[in-house]
Design a protein around this motif. Structure first.
Motif, PDB file in Angstrom:
ATOM      1  N   VAL A 118       0.842  -1.202   0.000  1.00 41.10           N
ATOM      2  CA  VAL A 118       0.000   0.000   0.000  1.00 41.10           C
ATOM      3  C   VAL A 118       0.874   1.247   0.000  1.00 41.10           C
ATOM      4  CG1 VAL A 118      -1.733   1.289   1.316  1.00 41.10           C
ATOM      5  CG2 VAL A 118      -1.891  -1.190   1.143  1.00 41.10           C
ATOM      6  N   TYR A 119       1.947   1.222   0.771  1.00 44.64           N
ATOM      7  CA  TYR A 119       2.845   2.379   0.829  1.00 44.64           C
ATOM      8  C   TYR A 119       3.465   2.655  -0.538  1.00 44.64           C
ATOM      9  CZ  TYR A 119       6.624   5.417   2.267  1.00 44.64           C
ATOM     10  OH  TYR A 119       7.469   6.478   2.380  1.00 44.64           O
ATOM     11  N   GLN A 120       3.856   1.600  -1.244  1.00 38.91           N
ATOM     12  CA  GLN A 120       4.458   1.779  -2.569  1.00 38.91           C
ATOM     13  C   GLN A 120       3.444   2.355  -3.550  1.00 38.91           C
ATOM     14  OE1 GLN A 120       7.747   1.375  -3.153  1.00 38.91           O
ATOM     15  NE2 GLN A 120       7.283   2.366  -5.066  1.00 38.91           N
ATOM     16  N   VAL A 121       2.190   1.933  -3.446  1.00 36.52           N
ATOM     17  CA  VAL A 121       1.140   2.486  -4.311  1.00 36.52           C
ATOM     18  C   VAL A 121       0.938   3.966  -4.018  1.00 36.52           C
ATOM     19  CG1 VAL A 121      -1.339   2.423  -4.793  1.00 36.52           C
ATOM     20  CG2 VAL A 121      -0.039   0.312  -4.712  1.00 36.52           C
ATOM     21  N   LEU A 122       0.956   4.343  -2.755  1.00 30.30           N
ATOM     22  CA  LEU A 122       0.804   5.760  -2.398  1.00 30.30           C
ATOM     23  C   LEU A 122       1.951   6.591  -2.970  1.00 30.30           C
ATOM     24  CD1 LEU A 122      -0.408   5.454   1.299  1.00 30.30           C
ATOM     25  CD2 LEU A 122      -1.769   6.069  -0.695  1.00 30.30           C
ATOM     26  N   ALA A 123       3.170   6.055  -2.913  1.00 31.85           N
ATOM     27  CA  ALA A 123       4.323   6.767  -3.477  1.00 31.85           C
ATOM     28  C   ALA A 123       4.208   6.861  -4.995  1.00 31.85           C
ATOM     29  CB  ALA A 123       5.617   6.054  -3.086  1.00 31.85           C
ATOM     30  N   ASP A 124       3.751   5.801  -5.645  1.00 28.74           N
ATOM     31  CA  ASP A 124       3.578   5.821  -7.107  1.00 28.74           C
ATOM     32  C   ASP A 124       2.508   6.830  -7.520  1.00 28.74           C
ATOM     33  OD1 ASP A 124       5.517   3.896  -7.371  1.00 28.74           O
ATOM     34  OD2 ASP A 124       4.095   2.222  -7.574  1.00 28.74           O
ATOM     35  N   GLN A 126       1.675   9.522  -5.909  1.00 24.49           N
ATOM     36  CA  GLN A 126       2.233  10.860  -5.705  1.00 24.49           C
ATOM     37  C   GLN A 126       3.114  11.238  -6.890  1.00 24.49           C
ATOM     38  OE1 GLN A 126       4.866  11.280  -2.379  1.00 24.49           O
ATOM     39  NE2 GLN A 126       4.522  13.488  -2.249  1.00 24.49           N
ATOM     40  N   GLN A 127       3.923  10.291  -7.381  1.00 24.71           N
ATOM     41  CA  GLN A 127       4.768  10.557  -8.541  1.00 24.71           C
ATOM     42  C   GLN A 127       3.940  10.776  -9.799  1.00 24.71           C
ATOM     43  OE1 GLN A 127       7.465   7.281  -8.782  1.00 24.71           O
ATOM     44  NE2 GLN A 127       8.642   7.914  -6.985  1.00 24.71           N
ATOM     45  N   ALA A 128       2.743  10.189  -9.846  1.00 22.14           N
ATOM     46  CA  ALA A 128       1.865  10.356 -11.005  1.00 22.14           C
ATOM     47  C   ALA A 128       1.156  11.706 -10.993  1.00 22.14           C
ATOM     48  CB  ALA A 128       0.842   9.224 -11.065  1.00 22.14           C
ATOM     49  N   GLY A 129       1.270  12.454  -9.902  1.00 19.40           N
ATOM     50  CA  GLY A 129       0.669  13.776  -9.843  1.00 19.40           C
ATOM     51  C   GLY A 129      -0.674  13.819  -9.140  1.00 19.40           C
ATOM     52  N   VAL A 130      -1.017  12.783  -8.395  1.00 17.33           N
ATOM     53  CA  VAL A 130      -2.279  12.750  -7.660  1.00 17.33           C
ATOM     54  C   VAL A 130      -2.084  13.498  -6.348  1.00 17.33           C
ATOM     55  CG1 VAL A 130      -4.008  11.272  -6.585  1.00 17.33           C
ATOM     56  CG2 VAL A 130      -2.885  10.544  -8.690  1.00 17.33           C
ATOM     57  N   ALA A 131      -2.908  14.522  -6.120  1.00 16.66           N
ATOM     58  CA  ALA A 131      -2.749  15.358  -4.926  1.00 16.66           C
ATOM     59  C   ALA A 131      -3.403  14.743  -3.694  1.00 16.66           C
ATOM     60  CB  ALA A 131      -3.327  16.744  -5.182  1.00 16.66           C
ATOM     61  N   LYS A 132      -4.587  14.138  -3.867  1.00 18.06           N
ATOM     62  CA  LYS A 132      -5.322  13.586  -2.729  1.00 18.06           C
ATOM     63  C   LYS A 132      -5.654  12.124  -3.005  1.00 18.06           C
ATOM     64  CE  LYS A 132      -7.553  17.854  -1.303  1.00 18.06           C
ATOM     65  NZ  LYS A 132      -8.834  18.514  -1.057  1.00 18.06           N
ATOM     66  N   VAL A 133      -5.392  11.288  -2.000  1.00 15.67           N
ATOM     67  CA  VAL A 133      -5.675   9.859  -2.102  1.00 15.67           C
ATOM     68  C   VAL A 133      -6.449   9.450  -0.863  1.00 15.67           C
ATOM     69  CG1 VAL A 133      -4.673   7.559  -2.243  1.00 15.67           C
ATOM     70  CG2 VAL A 133      -3.568   9.449  -3.410  1.00 15.67           C
ATOM     71  N   GLY A 134      -7.496   8.645  -1.065  1.00 16.97           N
ATOM     72  CA  GLY A 134      -8.264   8.119   0.056  1.00 16.97           C
ATOM     73  C   GLY A 134      -8.001   6.634   0.215  1.00 16.97           C
TER      74      GLY A 134
END
Length: 143
Positions: A118-124, A126-134
């Motif tokens: 899950v942490y790696q997906v959150l980092a990916d 963020q690199q893709a330009g997603v500002a907010k993730v739930g």
């Protein structure tokens, strides 16, 4: 002639005395050096359990699922869940979010899976330009 000597003896100095400023700076430096390790100390937190309300949005959200083995699946809008790798995830979600900046991006992690996935997906994301993730969850049972 006497006034000339008096002017030399009582001549004003036009220098700044920086010694008190250096003393204050060193005291502050010591204070910050002592308190910095205390700030980073970890604390065990027992979070309360509550039933969260569902999110209501106009558009279908982008859902990134991480299964127990760490495999990624992507659901864009109304499409089916499809397996995807990390690089393709960055490209697809980045392009989708650029077209629809108001779209919700949610991450669904398997309860038995590792946190690293899950942490790696959150980092990916963020690199893709997603500002907010739930983060998605299932409702509490028994209520």
């Amino acid at each position: 002639m006497r006034t000339a000597r008096r002017h030399k003896r009582f001549k004003l100095k036009s220098e700044i005395n920086v010694v008190p400023y250096i003393d204050v700076m060193l005291v502050l430096l010591i204070i910050f050096m002592v308190t910095a390790p205390m700030i980073n100390a970890s604390v065990d937190v027992n979070l309360p359990q509550a039933e969260a309300k569902a999110l209501h949005t106009k558009d279908q959200p982008v859902i990134v699922s991480v299964d127990q083995d760490g495999k990624l699946y992507l659901t864009l809008g109304d499409s089916k869940k499809e397996p995807i790798d990390a690089e393709a995830l960055k490209v697809k979600v980045g392009a989708f979010v650029k077209e629809n900046p108001d779209v919700s991006v949610l991450v669904a992690g398997d309860r038995g899976g590792k946190y690293d996935g899950v942490y790696q997906v959150l980092a990916d994301l963020q690199q893709a330009g997603v500002a907010k993730v739930g983060l998605m969850s299932t409702p509490e049972s028994g209520k």
